[in-house]
Design a protein around this motif. Structure first.
Motif, PDB file in Angstrom:
ATOM      1  N   GLN A 114       0.826  -1.209   0.000  1.00 28.98           N
ATOM      2  CA  GLN A 114       0.000   0.000   0.000  1.00 28.98           C
ATOM      3  C   GLN A 114       0.859   1.258   0.000  1.00 28.98           C
ATOM      4  O   GLN A 114       0.598   2.213  -0.745  1.00 28.98           O
ATOM      5  N   TRP A 140       1.186   4.324  -2.928  1.00 30.40           N
ATOM      6  CA  TRP A 140       1.075   5.752  -2.627  1.00 30.40           C
ATOM      7  C   TRP A 140       2.329   6.495  -3.088  1.00 30.40           C
ATOM      8  O   TRP A 140       2.236   7.604  -3.632  1.00 30.40           O
ATOM      9  N   TYR A 156       2.811   4.407   4.657  1.00 25.52           N
ATOM     10  CA  TYR A 156       3.209   5.613   3.933  1.00 25.52           C
ATOM     11  C   TYR A 156       3.296   6.815   4.870  1.00 25.52           C
ATOM     12  O   TYR A 156       4.224   7.629   4.779  1.00 25.52           O
TER      13      TYR A 156
END
Length: 314
Positions: free
Chosen positions: A71, A75, A279
């Protein structure tokens, strides 16, 4: 087990397809005035090709499995490409402002040259400037704290090339690309340059055991760049080049072969073995990271008093 013929195709065709084929398609599209929307479409083909090749002929099978970073890497890719596109789209505004400002650099760029020649100049300049920013990012603590987000990766695969802290990416653009934009580099050349850089970063970090032949010690791809990512302390402070190994040779930082085989778990930052995977944590990392101290990363302060302090990468 993949058929030997398919593995051979990937070994010998992956690099030419990515570097020559996709960049050639982008050049044809832009130089013939087609929509810039072809560039993100070709970039999607690049990612799909890299991911397929990584499963057919990986350097390490372990690098194909998620490490909790999927993930965050998505990003990073979105932010990286969006920031690059925004910078390119700002060039006409920059040119307009500078055209009404006396004593500016506008007009130095050889706009009358063929597109391929302008792109060649841009690539040579970028190879030097990005390499030097990269080199100094390993020499100064405040730069390393930003750049360390890229080195925290525990595996190498297509997405990792675009893992950058936004502030470090801004620095790359300010030093590497902005001077050329100020000199008058046109939008179509800047768009091609951004695409070529993205392809290079994907290939450079691909988990593909591709053959480089006589180019293996002259381009910053494959084991040359894998060695740069090892967590063996100072042994990884080599091979900073973006496209070529030329500047590393002049800096005395070129290393063609690792001193020992690179294992799947040899990547990352030695003093932050539990690098965060979210992130948001990557964005906060430079603020919390204190390289070379007893507790280099604040969230790791739960160590017991008797725990040994890890060595510093910097």
């Amino acid at each position: 087990m993949m058929p030997n013929a398919l593995r051979a195709i990937v070994r010998y065709a992956y690099i030419p397809f990515m570097i020559l084929g996709l960049n050639g398609a982008a050049y044809y599209s832009v130089s013939h005035g087609h929509s810039y929307l072809w560039l993100p479409a070709l970039l999607a083909v690049a990612f799909a090709t890299a991911f397929a090749a990584e499963r057919i002929l990986p350097v390490h099978e372990e690098w194909n499995h998620g490490h909790g970073d999927d993930q965050a890497n998505i990003w990073h890719t979105i932010v990286y490409e969006s920031t690059s596109a925004t910078g390119i789209l700002m060039i006409p505004l920059v040119a307009w402002v500078l055209n009404i400002t006396p004593g500016t650099l506008i007009g130095l760029w050889p706009r009358e040259w063929p597109v391929w020649a302008q792109l060649a100049i841009a690539l040579v300049v970028t190879d030097f400037t990005f390499t030097m920013v990269h080199y100094f990012s390993h020499r100064y603590s405040w730069l390393w704290r930003l750049h360390a987000v890229h080195h925290g990766v525990s595996r190498l695969y297509g997405f990792n090339g675009l893992v950058r802290h936004p502030l470090h990416q801004a620095l790359d653009m300010a030093v590497g690309s902005a001077p050329m934009a100020l000199a008058g580099m046109p939008v179509h050349v800047a768009a091609l340059l951004g695409f070529v850089i993205s392809i290079q970063l994907i290939v450079q970090h691909s988990n593909v055991d591709a053959a480089l032949g006589p180019f293996r010690n002259h381009v910053s791809i494959g084991k040359v760049h894998h060695l740069h990512h090892v967590n063996w302390g100072k042994e990884g402070d080599v091979n900073f080049g973006l496209f070529s190994t030329l500047w590393d040779r002049l800096l005395g930082t070129f290393a063609p072969e690792p001193p020992r085989p690179i294992r799947a778990n040899d990547l990352g930052i030695d003093e932050v073995p539990e690098f965060p995977t979210a992130y948001s944590a990557h964005l906060a990392f430079p603020r919390l990271y204190r390289p070379g101290t007893e507790t280099p990363y604040a969230p790791l302060q739960h160590r017991t008093a008797g725990s040994p302090s890890p060595s510093s990468r910097t």
